[in-house]
Enzyme design. Structure first.
Site, PDB file in Angstrom:
ATOM      1  N   GLY A   1       0.813  -1.031  -0.014  1.00 52.53           N
ATOM      2  CA  GLY A   1      -0.044  -0.124  -0.109  1.00 52.53           C
ATOM      3  C   GLY A   1       0.931   1.269   0.169  1.00 52.53           C
ATOM      4  O   GLY A   1       2.079   1.112   0.157  1.00 52.53           O
ATOM      5  N   CYS A   2       0.219   2.536  -0.092  1.00 54.67           N
ATOM      6  CA  CYS A   2       1.145   3.582  -0.439  1.00 54.67           C
ATOM      7  C   CYS A   2       1.611   4.175   1.203  1.00 54.67           C
ATOM      8  O   CYS A   2       2.911   4.491   1.424  1.00 54.67           O
ATOM      9  CB  CYS A   2       0.061   4.732  -0.848  1.00 54.67           C
ATOM     10  N   TYR A   3       0.718   4.220   2.142  1.00 55.19           N
ATOM     11  CA  TYR A   3       1.363   4.379   3.287  1.00 55.19           C
ATOM     12  C   TYR A   3       2.304   3.460   3.720  1.00 55.19           C
ATOM     13  O   TYR A   3       3.436   3.937   4.357  1.00 55.19           O
ATOM     14  CB  TYR A   3       0.047   4.456   4.364  1.00 55.19           C
TER      15      TYR A   3
END
Length: 344
Positions: free
Chosen positions: A149-151
């Site tokens: 994921g991005c985070y």
């Protein structure tokens, strides 16, 4: 030429995949699916792709057509890849999943966070977590890749050097992260409306965000033990970008942290350790598959602050997926991903 299929091509990660693949000299998109937009031309929905995909249409998912591809990307909500991945793998097709379906190694933990039973627990053992800076060799041999994921991407890349070196107190880590509105997806939501998100910033999911177990899992692997992480995400009035401000206690003040980070990422084409004292901006990575990092020790104390920025749709999603594809097929990792960030 690598034959590519994309399941779920109408969202932001799907169109970003199309944009990046249009510049890739060794890949060709053969199939792109969308149940709701079947029959619609890609360029009618996304005019920015005119001249690249003029004959390509969205179609209903067909496992025979998808199974004829060399690799299939899932740019779908969670749960979709559970139903189709096994059949595609049986057909000899590699699967690169941009959703959360195979990121967590524990099926029960996945079910707790996503509110439904895991649909393909038998595949979890072979799924490779697609963070190239950690799992490059495993990615080369993988059939099924779970794109981070991005985070989790921004946070892990920022903290891994400290944890791998055993320098940080792993029980007291803080990730204070900001995201652009595109991270919420393309679907219509009140909170994503311009009049709601513009000129405002807010924290959300403080009690627990679905990316928390993913980040913690990666940090445990880096530290070799349990971690204590406080993760607070924020929604900010920008379209693209993740800015992670990371805090870790490092008692040993004799360590040259700048040198530590530079050495860890010296051979990583998509991690840029900036000069000492830098403050990376999200605009410096807009549209680029790069993570820019700066490390600080304010007032020379025990608290270390790491700043980590990425484009949530590129290094935080579609660019990282394409990076995984390059590794998987033995190509130059930078192929189709070497373009500079967009400014202004």
């Amino acid at each position: 030429m690598i034959k590519v299929g994309i399941v779920g091509g109408t969202g932001y990660t799907g169109v970003e995949l199309l944009r990046l693949l249009a510049q890739h000299p060794q890949a060709r998109v053969e199939v792109i699916t969308s149940r709701s937009e079947a029959g619609v031309k890609v360029v009618d929905m996304y005019p920015n792709l005119r001249g690249h995909y003029d004959d390509l249409q969205f179609s209903v998912p067909d496992t025979q057509r998808l199974g004829a591809c060399d690799v299939v990307f899932f740019a779908t909500p969670h749960g979709v890849a559970h139903a189709l991945a096994g059949e595609l793998l049986d057909a000899g097709t590699r699967v690169i999943d941009l959703s959360a379906d195979f990121r967590l190694a524990d099926a029960e933990e996945w079910a707790r966070w996503y509110g439904q039973p895991h649909g393909a627990p038998a595949l979890l053992e072979e799924a490779v977590y697609g963070l190239p800076e950690v799992n490059r060799e495993k990615i080369r041999q993988a059939r099924l890749i779970a794109v981070p994921g991005c985070y989790p991407t921004a946070t892990q890349l920022g903290l891994i050097p400290l944890l791998e070196a055993g320098l940080a107190d792993a029980s007291r880590l803080i990730a204070d992260c900001k995201s652009g509105v595109s991270g919420a997806g393309r679907g219509a939501k009140v909170g994503s409306l311009f009049c709601e998100a513009g000129e405002s910033m807010m924290a959300y999911a403080v009690k627990g965000h679905r990316h928390l177990p993913e980040i913690s899992q990666g940090l445990r692997r880096a530290s070799g033990g349990e971690v204590g992480l406080t993760f607070v995400p924020h929604l900010t009035p920008m379209i693209r970008g993740i800015h992670a401000t990371l805090y870790a206690h490092v008692a040993d003040r004799s360590v040259d942290l700048q040198a530590l980070f530079e050495k860890r990422y010296a051979n990583e084409p998509f991690v840029d350790v900036m000069p000492a004292g830098s403050h990376p901006e999200t605009r410096s990575v807009r549209g680029a598959n790069v993570c820019r990092i700066a490390v600080h020790r304010p007032q020379g104390g025990d608290l270390v602050v790491v700043l980590s920025v990425i484009d949530n749709l590129v290094k935080g999603a579609s660019g990282q997926a394409l990076q995984n594809m390059n590794i998987l097929f033995g190509l130059d990792e930078r192929l189709g991903l070497s373009h500079a960030a967009l400014l202004p």
